[in-house]
Design a protein around this motif. Structure first.
Motif, mmCIF file in Angstrom:
data_model
loop_
_atom_site.group_PDB
_atom_site.id
_atom_site.type_symbol
_atom_site.label_atom_id
_atom_site.label_comp_id
_atom_site.label_asym_id
_atom_site.label_seq_id
_atom_site.Cartn_x
_atom_site.Cartn_y
_atom_site.Cartn_z
ATOM 1 N N ASN A 20 39.419 77.313 50.247
ATOM 2 C CA ASN A 20 39.093 78.569 49.575
ATOM 3 C C ASN A 20 39.215 78.405 48.063
ATOM 4 N N GLN A 21 40.295 77.784 47.624
ATOM 5 C CA GLN A 21 40.535 77.680 46.183
ATOM 6 C C GLN A 21 39.578 76.708 45.505
ATOM 7 N N TYR B 298 46.776 75.096 54.236
ATOM 8 C CA TYR B 298 47.411 75.784 53.117
ATOM 9 C C TYR B 298 48.229 74.770 52.328
ATOM 10 N N LEU C 184 49.161 76.057 43.124
ATOM 11 C CA LEU C 184 48.145 76.488 44.069
ATOM 12 C C LEU C 184 48.652 77.749 44.746
ATOM 13 N N SER C 185 47.733 78.654 45.022
ATOM 14 C CA SER C 185 48.154 79.890 45.665
ATOM 15 C C SER C 185 48.669 79.594 47.059
ATOM 16 N N PRO C 186 49.857 80.112 47.393
ATOM 17 C CA PRO C 186 50.452 79.791 48.689
ATOM 18 C C PRO C 186 49.751 80.464 49.862
ATOM 19 N N VAL C 187 48.949 81.490 49.590
ATOM 20 C CA VAL C 187 48.386 82.246 50.709
ATOM 21 C C VAL C 187 46.875 82.044 50.867
ATOM 22 N N HIS C 188 46.321 81.097 50.120
ATOM 23 C CA HIS C 188 44.909 80.781 50.307
ATOM 24 C C HIS C 188 44.790 79.315 50.681
#
Lengths: 328, 383, 344, 352
Positions: C126-127, C166, C118-122
């Motif tokens: 959002n994802q 997050y 998973l994207s750490p900054v979204h």
């Protein structure tokens, strides 16, 4: 987040105090002081030394007293009255001399920073995505050359070329008719016309550095599992690239901004000497050479504070961009 | 699950492994690093160029045609000559090196002296010629120069002459020694400080670590160039050249050590957590042995790479300082001092060859950067 | 048989995915055949480096270069009302619109490391919403509601506030739940799960496996589960494919794989695992030697170097063909050919 | 546990009493300590000569920290580590440091989990396996080589390989190298920390068999730390279960697996997937709710009570002590005698 900023601001105070001490030590390092050399040179030319004026100056700055007394007098002047002292050489308060030059330095550095970003960002992404392509090689090679060439050498070469082939002299930030003119729109426009040459010269190595940082950061991120996840979601490549890896690669990129801006400010010192720009560099150099200590000290102090503020800004930016820092 | 590895001999595979594989298995880290480095073409070129530059720095007196400080008013700003090899004379073609002399032409309008090549005067040039006497490394008295005019009085300015008619080529070669060594000495100084403080910081951790980290952060928050300028200006002008030289290296390494200390500390911190270090401790190895035998070999290669990468910035800083007149000063000859001659556009316009030392700076810095990059990539052959 | 065809969701035929590296070509997947039936679970089991993950990624064409599919077909049977359209995913452009319409909507995927996947900054919201907005004609607010519903469905407490978290703010188990929510939010007909529980503890693994089975019952998707853990296979699978060094050495229904294994590798594998509740201190049968490295694949049958039943001069020469054993079972071993059956 | 078991029972090699390892959490500029991670929080256990004690638990439960305290890789915050020397004398290892520890470093050895990071890639097998012999001045030169060769042979590696570097070997072979290093000093107690969990299934059995053979041959005692219950069951004589820094249950292997007395053990056992599709446990599997407690902020009373299906009022208030409920079966649960919990027997058949 606010707490974070507050803590960082508090942390700045001891740093700035330490910097002022170091600055003061530096300006005290050269043997003798301005007054002694002034007296010496005046005696040489046979001029009469006004003893009473000398005494006033001595008393005001605590010359002859222990160094820490001098420091406190200096520091107290700045805090209480915004008085950075007197430039001996120009016989003017330092404040009268530095602000305009600092402002111009700032304008130059900021526009260089923008230039650097606008150029470095897309090239860095391109280089990473098309790793080992012809374009990547070309940019990498140019980047290396940009890093290896001292700014002042580039300035010299450009000056030589324009002098030799276009028979015009590059230098200064204003056309002759505007140098002494008060600020007006025309003067601003003239500034813009002149700004780009030092901007390009100053920006070259920064751009080269940032391209390499961006490329390396992005290469680290491009094959991370979260990119695969996003791809498996069915995201188009371009959107995927910008939303995920570029976004994450931005974080270390941003953390370099804090160093970039002050780096530019200090880098511009030398280029400004070559191009005789009305920024801080040449004046600082001259002040250092002639031991005009309050002027030199003020410049070093201001530039250092600028560095600290730059670091602070980039830390805040980073915290804003990276939730892992924000929520710590 | 980490079973898949590119290299698998094994008790099950009875057939002897191939020759190359055996080599790979018994290759030490330095061999592995070399194999990896070798694939990096630019780094190889960079390494070769660096080597050549340092060789030049080593044999300066022999390589330079003349004394760098020998001046001649007659040849002020003499342009570079071409070295000719084929000599067409009435008697036929002879192959030997020679240069043409200069003729002075006075431009009546601009009231300027200009040099033109005088084809009537030929000065033969020899390799391994006997010329100005010198002491190699201040020890061995010699007269032989790699190249020079047969007649010591004859003008030979292959890269032109400066304001005082001094030979740019000789000066540049002499400059190599100072400029390249200032990088080495500066880095050596930073290295001692960096390894010591970074090592202490990383190994002991705790409050010592915090303190050292604060100091590093503080030093890094001071803008370098103003700091250098300030310190450079603080060097008394009446110091002898050698002392100025060391003064400058100390100033440069004052900032340089923080970078190396960070690298060393980071490596120490990550290595301290490695299982093999714990294993060594449980084997009963002493602290000193753990550091020297188990940890240092693991980051030595990284340190070497960082050193290589920090030499160029030292060279650039020295050049900049000397260029501004705050670093080395004449009669010391360094690339920065030479570039100082080119400070105003008028002298550059009349004698563009004054910029040639700049090329030397760029080439040296490029070569060192390529070399350092290659070393860094090869530094961890097990990654 | 027509009925069975109706059942098929995905067919993989002769899939070969190779990696072209400086050191040589790695045949990560070298001829793999299987089918996934609708609403059923297929487990691909094998040790590390056997090519199971690459097989999974090949289906969605998300193999990172220098890897690429060099041969074979991946036939996806897309159902539109009563008609079924067959698409060859392997022939599609990996960056094209066609395959992207399948990814995340009809076939979605979850991975081993929910932290790095998973994207750490979204935010997780959002994802997840991104997946919805990509494939469904809904507004942002609707997407948000759907995402919250889905998070609740996968057992994340207080989804209304968790949606703004997050990934690093969640525990490993919760992250994997969020991953599952993201994968299932468009109601795909196939969920590919690549070692979804390997990084988790046993009790969390039990939670996640249960959740997957529950959601399968509820949403009716097929699951392709990739694992090295035979216990997980026994718990989850309807059908099993056993892989070894890029070959699908054996396939069949779960019961026959565990109780009537045919391939010497499957048999050895089953014998070499300790089983809970089995009397302690009984010696295990181990497979001798190591898995050969991918650059030095043995000639012939890839398993012959470690196989106790290998026929010298035969198994090290001949690549075994696929031998159907009836009932959808298949084995790639020369011992099951008429010619060498006697050696068994 | 009874007082000083080790003095009463000659067979006990090591007794750990009330072992505590608290790691400080530091924050802020001055790195002030704002709390402690109680990784190990009062562990009691003992190991008999020649047996294998399995230590199981989920990640973060403190099993590795316990092992490392016993090895004295950490300085424990509190408690005793009583060890019976060869001459029968009992020493408290937790009180020793530096030089005084050196003789015990030879007798208590470790096998690591990660076969990659535990071997220095820059040293040859000879140096890695020979290091303990060298630093303890036991052998050098030719003798060292001979001893290393013998060790390598014993763990199933060719002695000719001793000049090779670890990168020449696969994971399973590297694990053998690690075992050879552990054996080099004729140890009495070996702490194997997840020694097989990084290995592939087909190689794991080889290493497990090797460990058993070596135990027989050299009369070794193992503390076998693992998260995989099937592996632990296979290799252990007795098993201890940890949860958030504490021991919740300790019993003979069969007893523990068939007749668990702690609800956590029951849940753990039921969560293990059984490799037999005919025994699908889903319908009667106990799925724990919630997540493992944070060792920095553990719950009140019994640390397991927020997730325990049998929890009562008392559990939130009072911390249960580890006690012997008969036959050397130790449990830390207030209601151990009352609860009837399910274990596993035979081929994973769930017993009532």
């Amino acid at each position: 987040m606010l707490q974070y900023i507050a803590r960082r601001l508090l942390l700045m105070i001891p740093t700035i105090i330490a910097i002022s001490i170091v600055t003061f030590i530096i300006i005290q390092l050269p043997p003798g002081d301005y007054l002694t050399s002034l007296v010496a040179s005046m005696a040489e030319t046979g001029e009469e030394v006004d003893q009473s004026a000398l005494e006033t100056l001595k008393a005001r700055y605590g010359l002859g007293q222990p160094i820490y007394v001098q420091y406190f007098k200096w520091a107290w002047g700045i805090i209480s009255r915004g008085d950075f002292g007197q430039s001996f050489e120009w016989n003017k308060p330092v404040t009268d001399l530095i602000w305009e030059r600092l402002a111009l330095t700032f304008v130059l550095s900021l526009s260089t920073l923008l230039f650097t970003w606008i150029v470095a960002f897309p090239i860095g992404i391109y280089s990473a995505v098309k790793q080992y392509s012809l374009g990547d090689y070309v940019f990498t090679f140019l980047g290396f050359i940009g890093l290896a060439t001292p700014n002042f050498l580039l300035a010299l070469v450009l000056m030589y070329i324009s002098f030799k082939y276009f028979n015009q002299s590059v230098g200064g930030l204003f056309s002759p008719q505007f140098v002494e003119a008060p600020w007006s729109w025309a003067k601003v426009a003239d500034l813009m016309k002149h700004l780009w040459i030092p901007m390009v010269i100053l920006g070259t190595s920064g751009t080269a550095g940032l391209i390499r940082i961006m490329r390396a950061n992005l290469l680290d991120e491009l094959h991370k599992p979260y990119v695969v996840t996003a791809r498996a979601k069915g995201l188009p490549e371009r959107r995927l690239l910008l939303k995920y890896p570029v976004r994450v690669a931005l974080n270390p990129f941003v953390s370099t901004v804090g160093w970039t801006l002050p780096g530019l400010v200090s880098g511009s010192a030398i280029v400004s000497v070559v191009l005789s720009l009305p920024t801080t560099g040449p004046l600082l150099l001259r002040a250092l050479m002639s031991q005009d200590m309050y002027l030199a000290g003020s410049f070093i102090l201001m530039l250092s504070v600028l560095t600290v503020i730059g670091t602070l800004i980039s830390d805040i930016l980073l915290a804003w961009l990276d939730p892992r820092i924000r929520y710590q | 699950m980490t079973e898949a590895r590119p290299l698998t001999p094994g008790i099950a595979v009875e057939e002897p492994a191939q020759e190359t594989e055996i080599n790979l298995y018994i290759a030490s880290q330095w061999q592995l690093m070399w194999w990896r480095f070798r694939r990096h073409k630019l780094a190889l070129i960079g390494g070769t160029v660096t080597l050549i530059i340092y060789l030049i720095a080593l044999f300066v007196e022999f390589l330079a045609p003349t004394d760098p400080n020998a001046y001649s008013v007659r040849y002020t700003y003499a342009p570079p000559q071409r070295l000719h090899f084929i000599d067409r004379t009435d008697k036929g073609i002879r192959i030997h090196p020679y240069v043409y002399g200069y003729k002075v032409k006075v431009d009546k309008v601009a009231l300027r002296r200009t040099f033109v090549i005088d084809k009537t005067k030929k000065y033969p040039v020899r390799f391994f010629v006997k010329g100005t006497p010198y002491k190699l490394w201040g020890l061995i008295e010699m007269k032989t120069h790699l190249i020079g005019p047969v007649d010591p009085e004859a003008p030979m300015y292959l890269l032109g002459a400066d304001r005082m008619g001094r030979d740019m080529l000789s000066r540049m070669i002499y400059g190599t020694r100072v400029s390249m060594s200032i990088g080495l000495v500066g880095v050596a100084l930073s290295l001692i400080l960096g390894i010591l403080l970074g090592g202490i910081s990383g190994y002991y951790g705790g409050s010592i670590d915090t303190l050292i980290q604060r100091i590093i952060e503080f030093l890094r928050s001071i803008p370098t160039i103003p700091l250098w300028l300030g310190l450079g200006a603080a060097l008394p002008p009446n110091w002898p050249p050698l002392r100025v030289y060391f003064g400058i290296t100390v100033i440069l390494s004052l900032i340089g050590w923080t970078g190396l200390a960070r690298v060393v500390r980071g490596r120490f911190l990550s290595l301290r957590e490695e299982d093999f270090v714990l294993a060594a401790r449980l084997d009963g190895s002493s602290e000193l042995r753990i550091i020297l035998r188990h940890m240092v070999p693991s980051f030595l290669s990284h340190i070497i790479a960082s050193i290589t990468l920090s030499i160029p910035s030292m060279i650039l800083s020295e050049t900049a300082l000397s260029f501004l007149g705050l670093g080395l000063r004449p009669p010391v000859v360094s690339w920065g001092v030479l570039l100082q001659e080119a400070q105003n556009v008028r002298s550059v316009a009349t004698a563009p060859w004054l910029l040639i030392p700049g090329i030397a700076v760029v080439v040296a810095v490029l070569a060192l950067n390529f070399l350092g990059d290659g070393l860094r990539d090869a530094a961890d052959p097990y990654a | 048989m027509a009925n069975q065809d109706q059942d098929i969701l995905l067919e993989v035929k002769g899939l070969k995915t190779y990696f072209f590296l400086d050191e040589g070509t790695v045949k990560a997947v070298d001829g793999v055949d299987f089918e996934i039936r609708r609403q059923q679970t297929l487990c691909i089991v094998g040790e590390s480096g056997c090519g199971k993950s690459v097989t999974a990624r090949s289906i969605l064409q998300i193999v990172d270069p220098p890897g690429r599919i060099v041969e074979g077909e991946i036939l996806y049977h897309r159902r539109n009302g009563n008609t079924t359209e067959v698409l060859n995913l392997a022939a599609m452009d990996p960056r094209g619109q066609e395959i992207r319409a399948v990814r995340g909507k009809e076939i979605s995927m979850i991975f081993q490391e929910p932290m790095t996947s998973l994207s750490p900054v979204h935010t997780i919201g959002n994802q997840i919403m991104e997946a919805i907005l990509l494939h469904m004609p809904v507004s942002k607010n609707e997407a948000r509601d759907t995402a919250i519903d889905m998070l609740r469905r996968v057992g994340i407490p207080k989804p209304e506030s968790r949606i703004n978290d997050y990934p690093f703010q969640l525990s490993g188990g919760m992250r994997q739940r969020a991953m599952i929510a993201m994968a299932l939010v468009c109601r795909p007909s196939l969920l590919i799960a690549d070692e979804p529980t390997t990084a988790l503890d046993v009790t969390t693994q039990a939670q996640i496996l249960d959740l997957m089975l529950e959601l399968q019952e509820e949403m009716g998707m097929a699951i392709m589960l990739i694992t090295h853990d035979l216990g997980v296979v026994a718990e989850m699978a309807d059908d099993v494919v056993v892989m070894y060094l890029g070959h699908a050495v054996e396939r069949g229904d779960v019961d026959s794989i565990f109780h009537d294994p045919k391939h010497p590798y499957t048999r050895a594998l089953l014998r070499s695992i300790p089983k809970v509740g089995l009397k302690a201190r009984e010696r295990l049968d181990s497979i001798r030697g190591m898995v050969p490295d991918p650059y030095h694949r043995p000639a012939g049958c890839p398993f012959h170097t470690r196989c106790d039943e290998a026929i010298p001069g035969v198994c090290d020469r001949i690549v075994p063909p696929r031998i159907p054993l009836g009932d959808g079972r298949e084995v790639r071993c020369l011992l099951y050919t008429e010619e060498y059956a006697g050696e068994r | 546990m009874a007082d000083d078991l080790i003095t009463r029972d000659e067979e006990v090699l090591l007794e750990v009493r009330d072992l505590k390892m608290h790691f400080p959490i530091r924050r802020g500029l001055l790195r002030r300590v704002i709390g402690y991670v109680k990784a190990v929080d009062g562990v009691n256990l003992f190991i008999r000569k020649g047996e294998t004690l399995g230590l199981v638990g989920e990640s973060g439960c403190g099993k590795t920290t316990t092992g490392r305290c016993i090895l004295r890789a950490y300085d424990p915050t509190g408690g005793q580590i009583l060890y019976r020397q060869k001459d029968g004398q009992i020493v408290d290892l937790s009180q020793l440091d530096g030089k005084a520890l050196k003789p015990y470093r030879r007798e208590i050895r470790m096998i690591f989990q990660d076969p990659y990071s535990s071997l220095n890639p820059r040293m040859t097998l000879l140096d890695i396996v020979g290091e303990p012999l060298r630093v303890n001045k036991i052998a050098s030169g030719k003798e060292l080589e001979d001893r290393v060769a013998a060790l390598l042979r014993r763990v199933g590696l060719r002695p000719e390989y001793m000049r090779r570097y670890p990168h020449a070997f696969s994971g399973g072979e590297r694990q053998r190298i690690g075992i050879a290093r552990a054996l080099a000093l004729d140890p009495r107690l070996v702490v194997a920390d997840e020694a097989v969990s990084a290995l592939d299934v087909s190689v794991r059995a080889q290493i497990l068999n090797l460990l058993q053979d070596l135990q027989q041959e050299f009369d070794l005692t193992y503390l076998f730390i693992a998260h995989d219950l099937s592996v632990v069951e296979y290799i252990s004589d007795r098993v201890a279960v940890m949860y958030v820094g504490k021991l919740v249950e300790l019993a003979d292997t069969e007893e523990l697996y068939i007749n668990p007395k702690h609800p956590y053990t029951e849940a753990l056992l039921s969560a293990v997937p059984k490799p037999d599709p005919r025994l699908r446990t889903r319908k009667h599997r106990i799925v724990l709710q919630g997540e493992v407690a944070d060792p920095a902020h553990p719950p009140s009373g019994c640390y397991f009570h927020p997730r325990c299906p049998y929890a009562r009022e008392r559990c939130a208030k009072e911390e249960p002590q580890l006690r012997d409920i008969g036959g050397g079966h130790y449990v830390a649960c207030h209601y151990a005698e009352e609860l009837s919990l399910r274990g596993v027997i035979g081929e994973g058949i769930v017993a009532q």
